[in-house]
Write an enzyme that holds these catalytic residues in place. Structure first.
Site, PDB file in Angstrom:
ATOM      1  N   ASP A  15      39.843  26.849  38.612  1.00 45.25           N
ATOM      2  CA  ASP A  15      39.752  27.760  37.468  1.00 45.25           C
ATOM      3  C   ASP A  15      39.617  26.945  36.189  1.00 45.25           C
ATOM      4  O   ASP A  15      40.044  25.789  36.125  1.00 45.25           O
ATOM      5  CB  ASP A  15      41.026  28.616  37.372  1.00 45.25           C
ATOM      6  CG  ASP A  15      41.218  29.501  38.599  1.00 45.25           C
ATOM      7  OD1 ASP A  15      40.211  29.859  39.242  1.00 45.25           O
ATOM      8  OD2 ASP A  15      42.376  29.819  38.915  1.00 45.25           O
ATOM      9  N   LYS A  36      39.145  26.888  46.083  1.00 46.67           N
ATOM     10  CA  LYS A  36      38.957  28.315  45.803  1.00 46.67           C
ATOM     11  C   LYS A  36      38.035  28.455  44.591  1.00 46.67           C
ATOM     12  O   LYS A  36      38.315  27.902  43.517  1.00 46.67           O
ATOM     13  CB  LYS A  36      40.298  28.995  45.508  1.00 46.67           C
ATOM     14  CG  LYS A  36      40.139  30.495  45.305  1.00 46.67           C
ATOM     15  CD  LYS A  36      41.481  31.193  45.202  1.00 46.67           C
ATOM     16  CE  LYS A  36      42.057  31.192  43.820  1.00 46.67           C
ATOM     17  NZ  LYS A  36      41.403  32.107  42.881  1.00 46.67           N
ATOM     18  N   ASP A  66      36.947  33.901  45.751  1.00 50.20           N
ATOM     19  CA  ASP A  66      37.942  34.889  45.297  1.00 50.20           C
ATOM     20  C   ASP A  66      37.294  35.856  44.313  1.00 50.20           C
ATOM     21  O   ASP A  66      37.441  35.718  43.105  1.00 50.20           O
ATOM     22  CB  ASP A  66      39.104  34.125  44.644  1.00 50.20           C
ATOM     23  CG  ASP A  66      40.307  35.027  44.395  1.00 50.20           C
ATOM     24  OD1 ASP A  66      40.355  36.133  44.960  1.00 50.20           O
ATOM     25  OD2 ASP A  66      41.204  34.605  43.635  1.00 50.20           O
ATOM     26  N   LYS A  68      37.755  39.230  44.536  1.00 55.18           N
ATOM     27  CA  LYS A  68      38.647  40.401  44.397  1.00 55.18           C
ATOM     28  C   LYS A  68      37.847  41.682  44.180  1.00 55.18           C
ATOM     29  O   LYS A  68      38.006  42.400  43.195  1.00 55.18           O
ATOM     30  CB  LYS A  68      39.630  40.207  43.247  1.00 55.18           C
ATOM     31  CG  LYS A  68      40.616  39.069  43.455  1.00 55.18           C
ATOM     32  CD  LYS A  68      41.757  39.167  42.462  1.00 55.18           C
ATOM     33  CE  LYS A  68      42.721  38.027  42.602  1.00 55.18           C
ATOM     34  NZ  LYS A  68      42.183  36.742  42.143  1.00 55.18           N
ATOM     35  N   ASP A  71      35.930  48.548  44.234  1.00 51.25           N
ATOM     36  CA  ASP A  71      34.967  49.541  43.729  1.00 51.25           C
ATOM     37  C   ASP A  71      34.822  50.629  44.779  1.00 51.25           C
ATOM     38  O   ASP A  71      35.556  50.624  45.779  1.00 51.25           O
ATOM     39  CB  ASP A  71      33.618  48.844  43.429  1.00 51.25           C
ATOM     40  CG  ASP A  71      32.889  49.510  42.279  1.00 51.25           C
ATOM     41  OD1 ASP A  71      32.797  50.749  42.273  1.00 51.25           O
ATOM     42  OD2 ASP A  71      32.410  48.793  41.376  1.00 51.25           O
ATOM     43  N   ILE A  72      33.885  51.536  44.595  1.00 51.23           N
ATOM     44  CA  ILE A  72      33.707  52.569  45.621  1.00 51.23           C
ATOM     45  C   ILE A  72      33.144  51.892  46.882  1.00 51.23           C
ATOM     46  O   ILE A  72      32.534  50.817  46.804  1.00 51.23           O
ATOM     47  CB  ILE A  72      32.788  53.714  45.126  1.00 51.23           C
ATOM     48  CG1 ILE A  72      31.398  53.179  44.750  1.00 51.23           C
ATOM     49  CG2 ILE A  72      33.426  54.458  43.962  1.00 51.23           C
ATOM     50  CD1 ILE A  72      30.389  54.289  44.478  1.00 51.23           C
ATOM     51  N   THR A 125      50.040  38.381  41.503  1.00 53.40           N
ATOM     52  CA  THR A 125      51.285  37.628  41.312  1.00 53.40           C
ATOM     53  C   THR A 125      51.674  37.545  39.830  1.00 53.40           C
ATOM     54  O   THR A 125      52.735  37.053  39.494  1.00 53.40           O
ATOM     55  CB  THR A 125      51.135  36.209  41.888  1.00 53.40           C
ATOM     56  OG1 THR A 125      49.823  35.742  41.584  1.00 53.40           O
ATOM     57  CG2 THR A 125      51.330  36.192  43.378  1.00 53.40           C
ATOM     58  N   ARG A 185      54.408  26.946  42.229  1.00 54.03           N
ATOM     59  CA  ARG A 185      54.742  25.954  41.201  1.00 54.03           C
ATOM     60  C   ARG A 185      55.538  24.838  41.848  1.00 54.03           C
ATOM     61  O   ARG A 185      56.237  25.060  42.833  1.00 54.03           O
ATOM     62  CB  ARG A 185      55.565  26.584  40.065  1.00 54.03           C
ATOM     63  CG  ARG A 185      54.781  27.606  39.246  1.00 54.03           C
ATOM     64  CD  ARG A 185      53.621  26.958  38.489  1.00 54.03           C
ATOM     65  NE  ARG A 185      52.773  27.883  37.772  1.00 54.03           N
ATOM     66  CZ  ARG A 185      51.689  28.473  38.289  1.00 54.03           C
ATOM     67  NH1 ARG A 185      51.335  28.247  39.540  1.00 54.03           N
ATOM     68  NH2 ARG A 185      50.949  29.268  37.559  1.00 54.03           N
ATOM     69  N   GLN A 195      52.178  33.608  35.601  1.00 55.51           N
ATOM     70  CA  GLN A 195      52.634  34.059  36.918  1.00 55.51           C
ATOM     71  C   GLN A 195      54.099  34.472  36.863  1.00 55.51           C
ATOM     72  O   GLN A 195      54.922  33.820  36.230  1.00 55.51           O
ATOM     73  CB  GLN A 195      52.479  32.939  37.960  1.00 55.51           C
ATOM     74  CG  GLN A 195      51.055  32.467  38.163  1.00 55.51           C
ATOM     75  CD  GLN A 195      50.243  33.425  39.029  1.00 55.51           C
ATOM     76  OE1 GLN A 195      50.506  34.623  39.040  1.00 55.51           O
ATOM     77  NE2 GLN A 195      49.252  32.913  39.734  1.00 55.51           N
ATOM     78  N   ARG A 216      46.740  25.684  38.329  1.00 56.63           N
ATOM     79  CA  ARG A 216      47.127  24.846  37.194  1.00 56.63           C
ATOM     80  C   ARG A 216      48.182  23.792  37.499  1.00 56.63           C
ATOM     81  O   ARG A 216      48.179  22.733  36.870  1.00 56.63           O
ATOM     82  CB  ARG A 216      47.578  25.758  36.047  1.00 56.63           C
ATOM     83  CG  ARG A 216      46.412  26.539  35.465  1.00 56.63           C
ATOM     84  CD  ARG A 216      46.857  27.749  34.697  1.00 56.63           C
ATOM     85  NE  ARG A 216      47.372  28.784  35.570  1.00 56.63           N
ATOM     86  CZ  ARG A 216      47.725  30.000  35.163  1.00 56.63           C
ATOM     87  NH1 ARG A 216      47.625  30.312  33.889  1.00 56.63           N
ATOM     88  NH2 ARG A 216      48.169  30.898  36.024  1.00 56.63           N
TER      89      ARG A 216
HETATM   90  O1  C5P Z   1      46.977  28.383  38.219  1.00 58.95           O
HETATM   91  P1  C5P Z   1      47.605  29.222  39.298  1.00 58.95           P
HETATM   92  O2  C5P Z   1      48.222  28.399  40.417  1.00 58.95           O
HETATM   93  O3  C5P Z   1      48.526  30.258  38.757  1.00 58.95           O
HETATM   94  O4  C5P Z   1      46.366  29.972  39.957  1.00 58.95           O
HETATM   95  C1  C5P Z   1      46.508  30.902  40.974  1.00 58.95           C
HETATM   96  C2  C5P Z   1      45.157  31.333  41.454  1.00 58.95           C
HETATM   97  O5  C5P Z   1      45.353  32.333  42.459  1.00 58.95           O
HETATM   98  C3  C5P Z   1      44.265  31.952  40.392  1.00 58.95           C
HETATM   99  O6  C5P Z   1      42.937  31.527  40.702  1.00 58.95           O
HETATM  100  C4  C5P Z   1      44.368  33.446  40.593  1.00 58.95           C
HETATM  101  O7  C5P Z   1      43.171  34.123  40.319  1.00 58.95           O
HETATM  102  C5  C5P Z   1      44.677  33.526  42.089  1.00 58.95           C
HETATM  103  N1  C5P Z   1      45.436  34.717  42.515  1.00 58.95           N
HETATM  104  C6  C5P Z   1      46.684  35.051  42.031  1.00 58.95           C
HETATM  105  N2  C5P Z   1      47.334  36.194  42.459  1.00 58.95           N
HETATM  106  C7  C5P Z   1      46.758  36.987  43.364  1.00 58.95           C
HETATM  107  C8  C5P Z   1      45.504  36.651  43.876  1.00 58.95           C
HETATM  108  C9  C5P Z   1      44.862  35.489  43.439  1.00 58.95           C
HETATM  109  O8  C5P Z   1      47.238  34.309  41.226  1.00 58.95           O
HETATM  110  N3  C5P Z   1      47.404  38.064  43.810  1.00 58.95           N
END
Ligand code: C5P
Length: 238
Positions: A15, A36, A66, A68, A71-72, A125, A185, A195, A216
């Site tokens: 990201d 990802k 990813d 996500k 939609d219909i 999350t 983390r 998060q 991150r």
């Molecule tokens: O930087 P961090 O570890 O928080 O990134 C988590 C990654 O997981 C992000 O790319 C986010 O889009 C993805 N994600 C998430 N929660 C979800 C699904 C995907 O944090 N339920």
């Protein structure tokens, strides 16, 4: 053959990086085998980003796209068909799109993306108790049942896996479905960014995660090599 380590089961979320940054990052960290690709990179480069990274970085094993989708049913079906043959191992759809949307997604995956597993995203999350109350009127005590309803739907329609926070893993113990956990983390991390539903990678694997997603905490940390070593030296629980 060496036993699988946490690193073999970690998707690094690319990201907040341009393609140039991604190339530098993956070149400097060949230990990373699973990545990802999120909406940012996909919208910037289209499906080509998958081909580019697959051909330039041979150590790559698994790619998780990813998107996500939510939609219909027809739009989700057509969107998955548009990805036909793309070499990605995992693709996400939102479970809250409902039964018909999930069935349409599975049909399209079986027709057009046979080598890809479809993962259902439960609640993000980044959502906390306040968000649950504000969005859906779900009170603290009703959060676990709300997750359970989404999990039951996922098991019923037989999506291949679930994206869920480490805090919900216990609810799925023993269930035959892939469990993939973002919101990771490191123990020494002070900040959680946006998060709310988080755990360490050791906690996530010990609670039953098959894979974790880390963004991150790896891509923005001061000593990535140490963190990659920590992951590589953590044997997966048997
Ligand atoms: O930087 P961090 O570890 O928080 O990134 C988590 C990654 O997981 C992000 O790319 C986010 O889009 C993805 N994600 C998430 N929660 C979800 C699904 C995907 O944090 N339920």
């Amino acid at each position: 053959m060496k036993n699988a380590s946490a690193l073999d089961r970690t998707f690094v979320a690319l990201d907040n990086m341009s393609l140039k940054d991604v190339r530098i990052f993956l070149k400097s960290n060949p230990e990373i085998v699973n990545i990802k690709i999120g909406l940012e990179l996909f919208l910037a480069h289209g499906p080509q980003i998958v081909h580019i990274l697959r051909s330039e970085f041979q150590p790559l094993q698994k790619i998780f796209l990813d998107l996500k989708l939510h939609d219909i049913p027809q739009t989700v079906r057509k969107s998955i068909q548009a990805l036909s043959g793309l070499p990605v191992d995992f693709l996400t759809v939102h479970l809250s799109g409902g039964r018909e949307m999930l069935l349409a997604a599975l049909q399209a995956q079986q027709a057009s993306l046979q080598n890809t597993k479809l993962l259902g995203v439960s609640f993000l999350t980044s959502l906390d108790q306040h968000n649950f109350q504000e969005l859906w009127g779900i009170k603290a005590n009703d959060i676990a049942p709300a997750f359970q309803r989404l999990f039951s739907l996922a098991l019923d329609v037989a999506v291949h896996g679930l994206i869920l926070s480490p805090l919900e893993l216990a609810q799925l113990k023993g269930k035959n479905i892939l469990k993939i956990t973002p919101g990771i983390r490191f123990a020494e991390d002070g900040k959680t960014h946006d998060q709310k539903r988080i755990a360490t990678f050791e906690e996530a694997f010990n609670a039953g995660a098959d894979y974790i997603v880390i963004g991150r905490s790896l891509t923005e940390c001061t000593d990535i090599k140490k963190r990659l070593r920590d992951l590589a030296s953590f044997p997966l629980p048997t």
